[in-house]
Design a protein around this motif. Structure first.
Motif, PDB file in Angstrom:
ATOM      1  N   ARG A  66     -38.226 -70.666 -89.346  1.00 34.84           N
ATOM      2  CA  ARG A  66     -38.354 -70.493 -90.801  1.00 34.84           C
ATOM      3  C   ARG A  66     -39.278 -71.540 -91.392  1.00 34.84           C
ATOM      4  NH1 ARG A  66     -31.996 -69.818 -91.452  1.00 34.84           N
ATOM      5  NH2 ARG A  66     -31.997 -67.637 -90.874  1.00 34.84           N
ATOM      6  N   ASN A  67     -40.119 -71.100 -92.309  1.00 33.36           N
ATOM      7  CA  ASN A  67     -40.972 -72.059 -93.012  1.00 33.36           C
ATOM      8  C   ASN A  67     -40.766 -71.949 -94.507  1.00 33.36           C
ATOM      9  OD1 ASN A  67     -42.113 -69.531 -93.109  1.00 33.36           O
ATOM     10  ND2 ASN A  67     -44.203 -70.201 -92.738  1.00 33.36           N
TER      11      ASN A  67
ATOM     12  N   MET B  41     -35.365 -81.486 -87.181  1.00 31.41           N
ATOM     13  CA  MET B  41     -36.197 -81.137 -88.335  1.00 31.41           C
ATOM     14  C   MET B  41     -36.063 -79.690 -88.748  1.00 31.41           C
ATOM     15  SD  MET B  41     -39.791 -82.895 -87.562  1.00 31.41           S
ATOM     16  CE  MET B  41     -40.549 -83.127 -89.123  1.00 31.41           C
ATOM     17  N   CYS B  42     -35.712 -78.828 -87.816  1.00 37.24           N
ATOM     18  CA  CYS B  42     -35.636 -77.401 -88.136  1.00 37.24           C
ATOM     19  C   CYS B  42     -34.633 -77.153 -89.245  1.00 37.24           C
ATOM     20  CB  CYS B  42     -35.263 -76.583 -86.909  1.00 37.24           C
ATOM     21  SG  CYS B  42     -35.052 -74.834 -87.286  1.00 37.24           S
TER      22      CYS B  42
ATOM     23  N   ALA C 241     -47.315 -81.601 -85.129  1.00 39.29           N
ATOM     24  CA  ALA C 241     -46.905 -80.427 -84.355  1.00 39.29           C
ATOM     25  C   ALA C 241     -45.468 -80.629 -83.920  1.00 39.29           C
ATOM     26  CB  ALA C 241     -47.815 -80.251 -83.136  1.00 39.29           C
ATOM     27  N   TYR C 242     -44.652 -79.589 -84.105  1.00 37.66           N
ATOM     28  CA  TYR C 242     -43.234 -79.702 -83.769  1.00 37.66           C
ATOM     29  C   TYR C 242     -42.845 -78.613 -82.782  1.00 37.66           C
ATOM     30  CZ  TYR C 242     -38.167 -80.220 -84.457  1.00 37.66           C
ATOM     31  OH  TYR C 242     -36.824 -80.432 -84.282  1.00 37.66           O
ATOM     32  N   ILE C 243     -42.387 -79.035 -81.624  1.00 36.37           N
ATOM     33  CA  ILE C 243     -41.865 -78.095 -80.632  1.00 36.37           C
ATOM     34  C   ILE C 243     -40.372 -78.351 -80.581  1.00 36.37           C
ATOM     35  CG2 ILE C 243     -41.878 -77.432 -78.188  1.00 36.37           C
ATOM     36  CD1 ILE C 243     -44.863 -78.215 -78.147  1.00 36.37           C
ATOM     37  N   GLY C 244     -39.628 -77.490 -81.262  1.00 35.63           N
ATOM     38  CA  GLY C 244     -38.189 -77.699 -81.353  1.00 35.63           C
ATOM     39  C   GLY C 244     -37.491 -76.419 -81.710  1.00 35.63           C
ATOM     40  N   ALA C 245     -36.177 -76.496 -81.840  1.00 38.84           N
ATOM     41  CA  ALA C 245     -35.315 -75.409 -82.326  1.00 38.84           C
ATOM     42  C   ALA C 245     -34.917 -74.405 -81.253  1.00 38.84           C
ATOM     43  CB  ALA C 245     -35.952 -74.658 -83.497  1.00 38.84           C
TER      44      ALA C 245
END
Ligand code: SF4
Lengths: 413, 161
Positions: A375-376, A354-355, A289-293
């Motif tokens: 964006r994915n 990572m974004c 899980a990534y909480i960023g950007a």
């Protein structure tokens, strides 16, 4: 003549009393923002080739965020060029390792309603939350601005997205945008102005409004705009002008929604347009899980995650990269950050990380990630085989706790 | 000349993947479109034309996306529509981008000639003529100069001399 907010902003910058959609006008730029990736390292050699200087160093802001933390010779060099160039060019507004450009710019008071601003990044529409006409340009076009202080523009039509009512608990600006992108597609904005309106939008904090305008990029609009009001004034802590559309200004389209009916949304790989309501993804089991950007780790976003994570543990690897140093410090002071750490979060630098898919931390082969980013696209955050699901900070946090994609409203009760 | 055909929403992460963005354009170009067609960068020839569906170039402001295509010798882009930011970048780099509603009629490997100012594409393989939106003359002047930088250079030189 009745005009939209977008027309009024463009007319001001073009030195005209009014402009019509479709007209091509030349606008004076009030501010140009660049980051380390598309900024100095690209424009410096071009300026040298032209033997030209920056038209007004007081109107340029440079922020390092993409190649931080620098981890190899190339990234160190890119950051070094930024640091050296701002000195050479006489640019005082330089924010080095203070956070992601779109967050740092308003946080440090550079945006005001009524301004006309270009940014060397596609998420520059974020500035529209402040009723500023702000859009992204590439490095060569930025060079044109740096040399002339001007840019041409086709006056956009306006698409109004109106949300009546109030978003439900556990539903956020990110859900609104994923819903709109799913509904209208990556080119739904037709490179026009998208204006967010209605009671549900007025209710939103500035950082939530920034998320809406930010992801106008994924909706394919040139700008995302919100009229200035008392919320804008309180955030900026200064007197501001009110900039808004005339009530009867002609629109290209006017879409109306009821905010209260919107459930949390998730976008499946590999497009932000692959959006469905969260319950459709119950069987997806992310392992990261990534909480960023810029669109998903501002103070407000961290608070949303902490509401879910309080007293709970993440079952999967949970990475948190607060969007700015100031937001991280605020989160620390108020205890929000501790809640995240207690839940098992690993803290990363205040940068794109990572974004952008630029740094050391990339998604490995076969990773399944749930992320607050914008964006994915295939391979953006690392391996082309990695599966990235986009969701709000609430949903990402809830999914981290459950070890499967989970409706955060189940945990807020 | 030879057409390479792609679908809708080809994005800038596919055109210029993030992990190569710190490298020079020669390196980035080697990975252009590899996530959807691993053979493209090695097999594309100077003068070839990239054809796509809707919203070509969605995503980032990174100019390396059109720059990689240009570096590989791609002579023109033809698509049903382009992402606005990508379109500006392509033109600014001297890469003509043509909006053609009938782009889907073009098949991989078709032999094409493009007249950007007239807004016409000849498909020599099928004998068809496809209409596209012409690129305005002042923009084509910049494209022919080699893009905005070369154009500005010309302008700076004329004003200073
Ligand atoms: S955090 Fe992501 S979306 Fe935001 S500016 Fe950085 S790379 Fe772009």
């Amino acid at each position: 003549m009745s005009q939209t907010l977008a027309q009024k902003l463009v007319a001001r910058a073009a030195g005209r009393s009014s402009v019509a959609p479709g007209e091509i006008v030349t606008c004076k730029v009030d501010l140009a923002m660049m980051h380390d990736s598309s900024g100095p390292r690209r424009v410096k050699p071009m300026l040298e080739r032209l033997g030209a200087k920056v038209w007004d160093p007081g109107k340029v802001v440079v922020i390092t965020d993409h190649y931080l933390p620098a981890y190899d010779d190339e990234s160190r060099n890119i950051i070094r060029i930024a640091r050296e160039w701002v000195r050479e060019a006489g640019i005082d507004s330089f924010y080095d390792a203070q956070g992601i450009c779109h967050i740092v710019l308003p946080e440090r008071g550079h945006l005001r309603p009524g301004m006309f601003v270009v940014g060397g990044d596609s998420h520059s529409p974020t500035g529209g939350a402040f009723a500023a006409y702000m859009f992204g340009v590439g490095a060569t076009e930025m060079l044109g601005v740096l040399v002339t202080g001007e840019i041409w523009l086709k006056v956009p039509h306006t698409i109004a997205m109106e949300f009546a009512g109030k978003l439900g608990a556990g539903v956020s600006a990110k859900d609104v945008m994923l819903f709109l992108i799913g509904r209208f597609g990556l080119d739904g904005g037709q490179y026009q102005a998208v204006e967010y309106r209605g009671d549900a939008i007025r209710e939103l904090s500035m950082q939530e409004r920034m998320t809406l305008c930010n992801m106008t990029a994924e909706l394919g609009g040139q700008v995302g705009l919100i009229a200035s009001d008392s919320v804008t004034r309180e955030f900026l802590k200064t007197e501001i002008e009110i900039w808004e559309s005339d009530a009867d200004a002609p629109l290209l389209a006017h879409h109306r929604f009821n905010a209260g009916e919107l459930p949390p949304q998730v976008a499946a790989p590999h497009s932000p347009a692959n959006t469905k309501a969260v319950h459709e993804f119950r069987d997806v089991k992310p392992n990261l899980a990534y909480i960023g950007a810029c669109t998903g780790a501002k103070l407000e976003d961290l608070r949303m995650a902490s509401r879910i994570l309080k007293g709970r543990k993440s079952k999967i690897r949970l990475l948190v990269a607060p969007a700015s140093l100031r937001d991280q410090q605020s989160a620390e002071r108020e205890g929000t950050l501790q809640v995240l750490l207690d839940a098992g979060a690993e803290l990363l630098a205040n940068s794109c990380g990572m974004c952008a898919g630029y740094g050391e931390h990339l998604l490995p082969e076969k990773a399944v990630a749930i992320s607050t980013t914008a964006r994915n696209f295939k391979g953006r955050m690392g391996a082309a085989s990695a599966q990235v699901y986009l969701a709000s900070p609430y949903t990402v946090a809830a999914s981290a706790v459950a070890g499967r994609v989970c409706d955060p409203r189940e945990m807020l009760a | 000349m030879r057409a390479w055909v792609f679908g809708d929403n080809v994005d800038t992460d596919v055109l210029a993947p993030g992990r190569y963005m710190k490298l020079p354009i020669e390196e980035i170009a080697k990975h252009c479109l590899e996530a959807i067609d691993p053979s493209f960068a090695a097999a594309v020839r100077p003068g070839d034309i990239v054809v796509a569906g809707r919203n070509f170039g969605a995503g980032s402001s990174r100019e390396q996306a059109p720059a990689a295509l240009r570096h590989l010798g791609v002579a023109a882009l033809v698509a049903e529509s382009f992402a606005g930011l990508f379109y500006r970048n392509a033109i600014n780099l001297g890469l003509p981008a043509l909006v053609c509603q009938q782009a889907r009629r073009i098949r991989p490997g078709d032999s094409l000639t493009v007249n950007a100012e007239a807004g016409e594409i000849q498909n020599l393989t099928t004998g068809e003529t496809l209409a596209c939106e012409p690129i305005p003359a002042h923009l084509m002047q910049m494209v022919r100069d080699g893009g905005l930088l070369a154009h500005l250079e010309k302008r700076c030189n004329t004003t200073s001399s």
